[in-house]
Design a protein around this motif. Structure first.
Motif, short mmCIF file in Angstrom:
data_model
loop_
_atom_site.label_atom_id
_atom_site.label_comp_id
_atom_site.label_asym_id
_atom_site.label_seq_id
_atom_site.Cartn_x
_atom_site.Cartn_y
_atom_site.Cartn_z
N ILE A 92 24.75 -26.36 7.49
CA ILE A 92 25.72 -26.94 6.55
C ILE A 92 26.22 -25.89 5.55
O ILE A 92 27.41 -25.63 5.46
CB ILE A 92 25.15 -28.18 5.83
CG1 ILE A 92 24.74 -29.24 6.85
CG2 ILE A 92 26.17 -28.74 4.83
CD1 ILE A 92 24.09 -30.47 6.26
N ALA A 93 25.31 -25.31 4.79
CA ALA A 93 25.69 -24.34 3.77
C ALA A 93 24.43 -23.65 3.28
O ALA A 93 23.32 -23.99 3.70
CB ALA A 93 26.40 -25.04 2.61
N ARG A 94 24.58 -22.69 2.40
CA ARG A 94 23.42 -21.99 1.86
C ARG A 94 23.25 -22.28 0.38
O ARG A 94 24.17 -22.03 -0.41
CB ARG A 94 23.60 -20.46 2.04
CG ARG A 94 23.54 -20.00 3.48
CD ARG A 94 22.11 -19.89 3.99
NE ARG A 94 22.05 -19.99 5.45
CZ ARG A 94 22.03 -18.94 6.29
NH1 ARG A 94 22.04 -17.72 5.80
NH2 ARG A 94 21.98 -19.11 7.59
N LEU A 95 22.09 -22.79 0.03
CA LEU A 95 21.75 -22.93 -1.39
C LEU A 95 21.03 -21.65 -1.82
O LEU A 95 20.19 -21.13 -1.09
CB LEU A 95 20.85 -24.14 -1.62
CG LEU A 95 21.49 -25.51 -1.39
CD1 LEU A 95 20.48 -26.61 -1.61
CD2 LEU A 95 22.70 -25.72 -2.31
N LYS A 96 21.37 -21.19 -3.01
CA LYS A 96 20.79 -19.93 -3.49
C LYS A 96 19.36 -20.13 -3.99
O LYS A 96 18.49 -19.30 -3.79
CB LYS A 96 21.67 -19.40 -4.63
CG LYS A 96 21.32 -18.01 -5.11
CD LYS A 96 21.75 -16.97 -4.11
CE LYS A 96 21.44 -15.54 -4.61
NZ LYS A 96 21.77 -14.57 -3.57
N ARG A 97 19.15 -21.20 -4.69
CA ARG A 97 17.84 -21.54 -5.23
C ARG A 97 17.69 -23.06 -5.24
O ARG A 97 18.70 -23.77 -5.33
CB ARG A 97 17.68 -21.09 -6.70
CG ARG A 97 17.57 -19.62 -6.93
CD ARG A 97 16.20 -19.11 -6.51
NE ARG A 97 16.05 -17.69 -6.82
CZ ARG A 97 16.51 -16.70 -6.06
NH1 ARG A 97 17.17 -16.95 -4.94
NH2 ARG A 97 16.30 -15.43 -6.41
N VAL A 98 16.45 -23.53 -5.18
CA VAL A 98 16.17 -24.92 -5.54
C VAL A 98 15.01 -24.85 -6.53
O VAL A 98 13.94 -24.33 -6.19
CB VAL A 98 15.77 -25.78 -4.32
CG1 VAL A 98 15.54 -27.23 -4.77
CG2 VAL A 98 16.86 -25.74 -3.25
#
Lengths: 287, 287
Positions: free
Chosen positions: A244-250
């Motif tokens: 889907i997409a890339r999250l940088k941090r959680v």
């Protein structure tokens, strides 16, 4: 309840976009009132099904709060006073990472627990408060005020769509922009975090806005058998990050252990303690 | 309540994957019991804020059902008997589109309304039942049984992720596959529909699985002032369709008028009455 009265004042201050001292004072008063109220409540040890973590709940009469992490929760206002001093000196070094984690968690969970006790099934007020708290802390750390909506270009001849969001930070020309969804938990709605990232990627270009959600915890208390579980879906998160997409941090305030391994796998998902944000934020920026 | 007893039997039949007559009989019994129960209840006219639509609620003592569309709801089992006959003859032509719409809506909303009255804030049972009903109808229409999970390829060296989904239809070699999310409403979670489509597009190729969600309604009843509103976000849907993924259809049992215009705009979103599915489904297939 005094903490509710102060919360309503905070809502007004937030609505007017006032940052700085008035907001700091209100947070201090809310924390103090919550601490006072919680100290009058009974404590119930919960059955923790979360490996390595213990939880309790506050109780008053027949009512019970959500699960509270024993190791992270601290009584009293000591941590807040120190954090406030650190914030005003722009120097967090007097606090250990553990102190910082415990303080941040206590500030967030105390208000949520109070609402659980005095309101009926109210998820909205804790969620809104948690959003205010994260916005307050990030405002101090980043020095800019967030927007809570973003214009998305629609098709020719139609007005841009004004999409309501959580926190959007624009740090200025040629600098990274951030999208910070703030939720008390993600559970089976986690895919929404990636969907919003994909939408921003589509409308503005990939990672023009970096996605760095801040989440409180993934615990769930079974009201009947008094068991606490942590709802984690690391394998699903991997395919979201892949397709889907890339999250940088959680970032988490009560970090779910099953997500820790995702840091070292492919595709990496950097799931970290919210306390880490304060030291690593500058490194997230490409300039 | 007899309809709850029958619903539990239906759950067992669904759990065992039994289609055909046993399931048809149980649905018939549930509808009959719901109809009987609802006929004993009071009717409250609601204040409709939805242009062109009127709503009422069933009431018993202090309890009230969700909003029911006056024009679409029909008393009695006439529609069901006719639909059942049409289904077994594999010929829907004896039913007008309006009859079909009213019958489908009545079947779905009756059980939901009964649960609203006899249970406390139970959203899960109506949602599960609605899923069973749509699966039952589609099984008749498509002749294949759905899966409710799909394997998503993870990275090398790791097991595929088994993603729980709503209904997945595989019509066979070289034919289109379908992903049919089934929800009683989408509201502020609509982006999840596009996110799942994007995930399937990413993992299997664009539109290898066509997304055709089926939704009951977007109405919301304010418990205090007894007003019914319809929560529609057509502009947001347009940017989802533009930047996240493409949904092939969105079917509604109580069609929200604000979504109708999306059919003729760019990017088109074909939001249609669920009754349309029965006549147009074959055209959705590329072979």
């Amino acid at each position: 309840m005094p903490f509710l009265k102060k919360y309503k004042e905070l809502q007004k201050v937030v609505g007017k976009g006032i940052y700085g001292e008035p907001r700091t004072v209100l947070f201090a008063e809310i924390f103090e009132e919550c601490d006072k109220f919680l100290s009058t409540l009974e404590i119930e040890d919960l059955i923790s099904k979360v490996p390595g973590k213990e939880y309790f709940a506050f109780r008053m009469g027949g009512k019970s709060s959500r699960a509270v992490n024993k190791e992270l929760f601290c009584r009293g206002m000591g941590g807040w006073d120190l954090l406030r001093e650190c914030l005003s000196n722009n120097d967090l070094s007097p606090m250990s990472k553990t102190d910082l984690e415990r303080t941040l968690y206590t500030l967030a969970i105390s208000f949520c627990a109070c609402i659980d006790i005095v309101k009926e099934r109210d998820q909205q007020t804790p969620g809104t408060f948690f959003g205010y708290l994260v916005a307050y802390l990030l405002h101090w750390r980043l020095g800019v005020e967030p927007k809570t909506s973003i214009k998305i270009m629609s098709v020719e001849g139609e007005a841009d769509v004004n999409l309501q969001t959580d926190l959007i930070y624009d740090l200025g020309l040629k600098k990274q922009k951030f999208h910070v969804p703030v939720k008390t938990s993600s559970r089976e709605r986690a895919i929404m975090l990636w969907a919003h990232q994909k939408l921003l990627d589509g409308a503005y270009g990939i990672e023009r806005y970096m996605g760095t959600p801040v989440l409180l915890a993934e615990t769930k208390l079974d009201k009947k058998n008094r068991e606490v579980v942590e709802i984690c879906l690391p394998d699903q998160w991997k395919v979201y990050q892949l397709y889907i997409a890339r999250l940088k941090r959680v970032y988490y305030l009560d970090m779910p252990t099953p997500y820790l391994r995702l840091q070292g796998e492919f595709p990496p998902i950097m799931v970290k303690s919210f306390a880490d944000l304060f030291s690593e934020w500058d490194d997230l920026m490409p300039v």
